[in-house]
Design a protein around this motif. Structure first.
Motif, PDB file in Angstrom:
ATOM      1  N   VAL A  71       0.872  25.431  20.772  1.00  0.00           N
ATOM      2  CA  VAL A  71      -0.059  25.997  21.639  1.00  0.00           C
ATOM      3  C   VAL A  71      -0.883  27.094  20.722  1.00  0.00           C
ATOM      4  CG1 VAL A  71      -0.615  27.057  23.771  1.00  0.00           C
ATOM      5  CG2 VAL A  71       1.380  25.519  23.589  1.00  0.00           C
ATOM      6  N   THR A  72      -1.933  27.036  20.564  1.00  0.00           N
ATOM      7  CA  THR A  72      -2.838  28.166  19.789  1.00  0.00           C
ATOM      8  C   THR A  72      -3.313  28.669  21.158  1.00  0.00           C
ATOM      9  OG1 THR A  72      -4.946  26.858  19.771  1.00  0.00           O
ATOM     10  CG2 THR A  72      -3.517  26.502  18.075  1.00  0.00           C
ATOM     11  N   GLY A  73      -3.736  30.032  20.620  1.00  0.00           N
ATOM     12  CA  GLY A  73      -4.378  30.968  21.829  1.00  0.00           C
ATOM     13  C   GLY A  73      -3.448  31.437  22.770  1.00  0.00           C
ATOM     14  N   ALA A  74      -2.276  31.784  22.269  1.00  0.00           N
ATOM     15  CA  ALA A  74      -1.033  31.941  23.475  1.00  0.00           C
ATOM     16  C   ALA A  74      -0.937  33.217  23.884  1.00  0.00           C
ATOM     17  CB  ALA A  74       0.384  31.186  22.666  1.00  0.00           C
ATOM     18  N   ASN A  75      -1.567  34.021  23.511  1.00  0.00           N
ATOM     19  CA  ASN A  75      -1.438  35.642  23.887  1.00  0.00           C
ATOM     20  C   ASN A  75      -1.897  35.806  25.238  1.00  0.00           C
ATOM     21  OD1 ASN A  75      -3.700  35.279  22.823  1.00  0.00           O
ATOM     22  ND2 ASN A  75      -4.006  37.724  22.502  1.00  0.00           N
ATOM     23  N   ARG A  76      -2.733  35.230  25.786  1.00  0.00           N
ATOM     24  CA  ARG A  76      -3.378  35.613  27.153  1.00  0.00           C
ATOM     25  C   ARG A  76      -4.067  34.481  27.865  1.00  0.00           C
ATOM     26  NH1 ARG A  76      -9.219  37.448  26.215  1.00  0.00           N
ATOM     27  NH2 ARG A  76      -9.399  36.803  23.716  1.00  0.00           N
ATOM     28  N   GLY A  77      -4.202  34.386  28.932  1.00  0.00           N
ATOM     29  CA  GLY A  77      -5.131  33.607  29.519  1.00  0.00           C
ATOM     30  C   GLY A  77      -4.557  32.182  29.918  1.00  0.00           C
ATOM     31  N   LEU A  78      -5.142  31.142  29.582  1.00  0.00           N
ATOM     32  CA  LEU A  78      -4.654  29.655  29.592  1.00  0.00           C
ATOM     33  C   LEU A  78      -3.566  29.341  28.707  1.00  0.00           C
ATOM     34  CD1 LEU A  78      -7.858  27.829  30.424  1.00  0.00           C
ATOM     35  CD2 LEU A  78      -6.037  27.909  31.825  1.00  0.00           C
ATOM     36  N   GLY A  79      -3.551  29.964  27.545  1.00  0.00           N
ATOM     37  CA  GLY A  79      -2.830  29.891  26.505  1.00  0.00           C
ATOM     38  C   GLY A  79      -1.263  30.319  26.709  1.00  0.00           C
ATOM     39  N   CYS A 124       0.933  30.147  18.934  1.00  0.00           N
ATOM     40  CA  CYS A 124       0.317  30.618  17.904  1.00  0.00           C
ATOM     41  C   CYS A 124      -0.820  31.526  18.756  1.00  0.00           C
ATOM     42  CB  CYS A 124      -0.317  29.612  17.080  1.00  0.00           C
ATOM     43  SG  CYS A 124       0.563  28.548  16.250  1.00  0.00           S
ATOM     44  N   SER A 125      -1.142  32.790  17.931  1.00  0.00           N
ATOM     45  CA  SER A 125      -2.212  33.605  18.525  1.00  0.00           C
ATOM     46  C   SER A 125      -2.738  34.543  17.478  1.00  0.00           C
ATOM     47  CB  SER A 125      -1.959  34.535  19.798  1.00  0.00           C
ATOM     48  OG  SER A 125      -1.065  35.337  19.456  1.00  0.00           O
ATOM     49  N   ARG A 126      -3.639  35.144  17.578  1.00  0.00           N
ATOM     50  CA  ARG A 126      -4.403  35.558  16.344  1.00  0.00           C
ATOM     51  C   ARG A 126      -3.661  37.182  16.316  1.00  0.00           C
ATOM     52  NH1 ARG A 126     -11.011  36.264  16.404  1.00  0.00           N
ATOM     53  NH2 ARG A 126     -10.504  37.274  18.446  1.00  0.00           N
ATOM     54  N   GLU A 127      -3.434  37.742  17.172  1.00  0.00           N
ATOM     55  CA  GLU A 127      -2.785  39.055  17.402  1.00  0.00           C
ATOM     56  C   GLU A 127      -1.218  38.948  17.916  1.00  0.00           C
ATOM     57  OE1 GLU A 127      -5.876  42.072  18.449  1.00  0.00           O
ATOM     58  OE2 GLU A 127      -6.427  40.255  19.427  1.00  0.00           O
ATOM     59  N   HIS A 135       6.966  32.491  17.454  1.00  0.00           N
ATOM     60  CA  HIS A 135       5.497  33.103  17.776  1.00  0.00           C
ATOM     61  C   HIS A 135       4.756  33.420  16.288  1.00  0.00           C
ATOM     62  CE1 HIS A 135       2.680  35.672  20.258  1.00  0.00           C
ATOM     63  NE2 HIS A 135       2.105  34.451  20.092  1.00  0.00           N
ATOM     64  N   LEU A 136       3.622  32.503  16.009  1.00  0.00           N
ATOM     65  CA  LEU A 136       3.150  32.612  14.756  1.00  0.00           C
ATOM     66  C   LEU A 136       1.663  33.239  14.966  1.00  0.00           C
ATOM     67  CD1 LEU A 136       3.793  28.936  14.185  1.00  0.00           C
ATOM     68  CD2 LEU A 136       4.913  30.826  12.910  1.00  0.00           C
ATOM     69  N   PRO A 137       1.587  34.310  13.995  1.00  0.00           N
ATOM     70  CA  PRO A 137       0.191  34.903  13.777  1.00  0.00           C
ATOM     71  C   PRO A 137      -0.730  33.643  13.300  1.00  0.00           C
ATOM     72  CG  PRO A 137       1.485  35.830  11.972  1.00  0.00           C
ATOM     73  CD  PRO A 137       2.287  34.872  13.014  1.00  0.00           C
ATOM     74  N   VAL A 138      -1.679  33.444  14.246  1.00  0.00           N
ATOM     75  CA  VAL A 138      -2.726  32.386  13.535  1.00  0.00           C
ATOM     76  C   VAL A 138      -4.023  32.921  13.901  1.00  0.00           C
ATOM     77  CG1 VAL A 138      -3.503  29.937  13.687  1.00  0.00           C
ATOM     78  CG2 VAL A 138      -1.103  30.420  13.643  1.00  0.00           C
ATOM     79  N   ASP A 139      -5.062  33.106  13.077  1.00  0.00           N
ATOM     80  CA  ASP A 139      -6.369  33.078  13.156  1.00  0.00           C
ATOM     81  C   ASP A 139      -7.115  31.676  12.937  1.00  0.00           C
ATOM     82  OD1 ASP A 139      -8.933  33.527  13.167  1.00  0.00           O
ATOM     83  OD2 ASP A 139      -9.083  35.065  11.908  1.00  0.00           O
ATOM     84  N   ALA A 183      -9.619  30.675  12.634  1.00  0.00           N
ATOM     85  CA  ALA A 183     -10.793  30.611  11.578  1.00  0.00           C
ATOM     86  C   ALA A 183     -10.504  30.638  10.151  1.00  0.00           C
ATOM     87  CB  ALA A 183     -12.063  31.436  12.136  1.00  0.00           C
ATOM     88  N   ASP A 184      -9.194  30.964  10.016  1.00  0.00           N
ATOM     89  CA  ASP A 184      -8.689  31.225   8.711  1.00  0.00           C
ATOM     90  C   ASP A 184      -7.925  30.277   8.149  1.00  0.00           C
ATOM     91  OD1 ASP A 184      -8.057  32.777   6.262  1.00  0.00           O
ATOM     92  OD2 ASP A 184      -6.477  33.683   7.374  1.00  0.00           O
ATOM     93  N   GLU A 185      -8.198  29.418   6.974  1.00  0.00           N
ATOM     94  CA  GLU A 185      -7.546  28.277   6.567  1.00  0.00           C
ATOM     95  C   GLU A 185      -6.233  28.889   6.100  1.00  0.00           C
ATOM     96  OE1 GLU A 185      -9.810  26.417   3.855  1.00  0.00           O
ATOM     97  OE2 GLU A 185      -9.806  24.654   5.222  1.00  0.00           O
ATOM     98  N   GLU A 186      -6.106  30.090   5.435  1.00  0.00           N
ATOM     99  CA  GLU A 186      -4.589  30.467   4.754  1.00  0.00           C
ATOM    100  C   GLU A 186      -3.592  30.754   5.938  1.00  0.00           C
ATOM    101  OE1 GLU A 186      -4.815  33.595   2.055  1.00  0.00           O
ATOM    102  OE2 GLU A 186      -6.468  32.675   0.766  1.00  0.00           O
ATOM    103  N   SER A 187      -4.328  31.282   6.943  1.00  0.00           N
ATOM    104  CA  SER A 187      -3.465  31.738   8.010  1.00  0.00           C
ATOM    105  C   SER A 187      -2.854  30.597   8.852  1.00  0.00           C
ATOM    106  CB  SER A 187      -4.226  32.461   9.174  1.00  0.00           C
ATOM    107  OG  SER A 187      -3.861  32.413  10.441  1.00  0.00           O
ATOM    108  N   ILE A 188      -3.853  29.331   9.038  1.00  0.00           N
ATOM    109  CA  ILE A 188      -3.130  28.278   9.417  1.00  0.00           C
ATOM    110  C   ILE A 188      -2.223  27.543   8.649  1.00  0.00           C
ATOM    111  CG2 ILE A 188      -3.800  25.848  10.267  1.00  0.00           C
ATOM    112  CD1 ILE A 188      -6.918  26.946  10.859  1.00  0.00           C
TER     113      ILE A 188
END
Length: 259
Positions: free
Chosen positions: A13-21, A41-44, A68-72, A74-79
Motif C-alpha cells: 500500500v502506498t501513501g500509508a502514513n495517513r488518511g485512506l492509506g 509505503c509512505s513518503r515520510e 514500512h518503507l520510505p517511498v516518494d 515521484a522519485d525512481e531511486e526511492s521506488i
C-alpha cells in the motif's frame, strides 16, 4: 456480484502514513491475520505527521505489517530501493496486491484553470499519475511472479492489481474547484485502462476505485464519508474483483462509474 475472496499473500500500500492509506493498512492488518504480509509505503515514514508507528505497536503481535518503507512516488531511486527491499523479503512468492493510494492536491490553488501555475500542475501530475505508472512498472516483475505461481498452482485463482483513486467528488466533478485535480483523475483513469490492457497477458487485473468523498486531510471535514466506511467498502470491492473489472472505474460500493 462475485463471491468475495480472502485477501492474503503479499500486499503493498502506498501513501500509508495517513488518511485512506493508513486506514487500509489498519483494516488489512486486522482482517487478514497471518495469511497476509503488508508492506506499507509512505513518503515520510518517520516524519512528524505519521501516526503509523502508533498503530504498528498495537498490531505488531499479528506479524502482519512486515515493513514500512520510505517511498516518494515521484522519485525512481526511492521506488527502486523499495522494490529491492520487498524482493529481499518475499523471495519467489511475488506481490499479490498493489494498492496505489499515494496522492496530493495543492490546497493553495483556487481551482480556476486560468489561475493554475504550470509548476503546480506538473507536481500534481507527477505524483498522482506518473507516480502510479512508475510504481506499477517497477513492481511488475514481483506482480508477475505471484500471478505465475498462482496460475501454475491452481489455475483458477487470480492476483489483483488496481489503483485506488483519492477523494475526488467524482460524481459532482463539474461543481468542484479542483480543476488541476480533475484533469489528473482523467489521466489516471486512462492510465488504468492502458495498464489493464498491457498487464492482461500476465493475468494481472488493473482497476480504478473511487473511495467516495472522504473525511481526510485532502477531502476536508465536510465530506459525508468516514475513512473507516470507505475502506470497508473498498476492501469488499477488492475481494470481489474479477476479469470483467479490468480497466473499469468502480466506486467504494462496487458500482461502475462511467467516465
Amino acid at each position: 456480484a462475485n463471491m468475495p475472496v480472502e485477501l492474503k499473500g503479499n500486499i503493498l500500500v502506498t501513501g500509508a502514513n495517513r488518511g485512506l492509506g493508513l486506514e487500509l493498512v489498519k483494516q488489512l492488518a486486522e482482517t487478514t491475520g497471518q495469511e497476509a504480509h503488508i508492506y506499507a509505503c509512505s513518503r515520510e515514514p518517520e516524519g512528524s505527521r505519521t501516526e503509523f508507528f502508533d498503530i504498528q505497536k498495537t498490531l505488531v503481535i499479528m506479524m502482519c505489517i512486515s515493513m514500512h518503507l520510505p517511498v516518494d512516488v515521484a522519485d525512481e531511486e526511492s521506488i527502486s530501493a523499495a522494490v529491492q527491499a520487498v524482493q529481499d523479503q518475499i523471495g519467489d512468492a511475488g506481490l499479490n496486491i498493489l494498492i496505489n493510494n499515494a496522492g496530493i492536491r495543492k490546497p493553495a490553488l483556487s481551482g480556476a484553470l486560468s489561475a493554475t501555475k504550470k509548476n503546480d500542475m506538473m507536481e500534481v501530475y507527477e505524483t498522482n499519475v506518473v507516480g502510479p505508472f512508475t510504481i506499477a512498472k517497477m513492481f511488475l516483475p514481483l506482480l508477475k511472479k505471484a500471478a505465475q505461481r498462482d496460475s501454475s498452482a491452481k489455475g483458477s485463482g487470480m492476483y489483483l492489481f488496481f489503483h485506488v483513486m483519492l477523494n475526488v467528488g467524482y460524481h459532482h466533478w463539474e461543481k468542484t474547484q479542483w480543476s488541476e485535480y480533475i484533469l489528473m483523475v482523467s489521466s489516471l483513469n486512462m492510465l488504468t485502462r492502458c495498464q489493464a490492457e498491457d498487464f492482461k497477458t500476465h493475468n494481472i487485473v488493473v482497476t480504478a476505485i473511487h473511495p467516495g468523498w472522504v473525511q481526510t486531510e485532502m477531502g476536508g471535514e465536510n465530506a459525508p464519508l468516514t475513512t473507516v466506511d470507505s475502506v470497508l467498502g473498498m476492501l469488499s470491492v477488492i475481494s470481489s474483483l474479477s476479469n470483467k473489472d479490468r480497466g473499469m472505474l468502480l466506486d467504494w460500493q462496487g458500482n461502475t462509474i462511467p467516465w
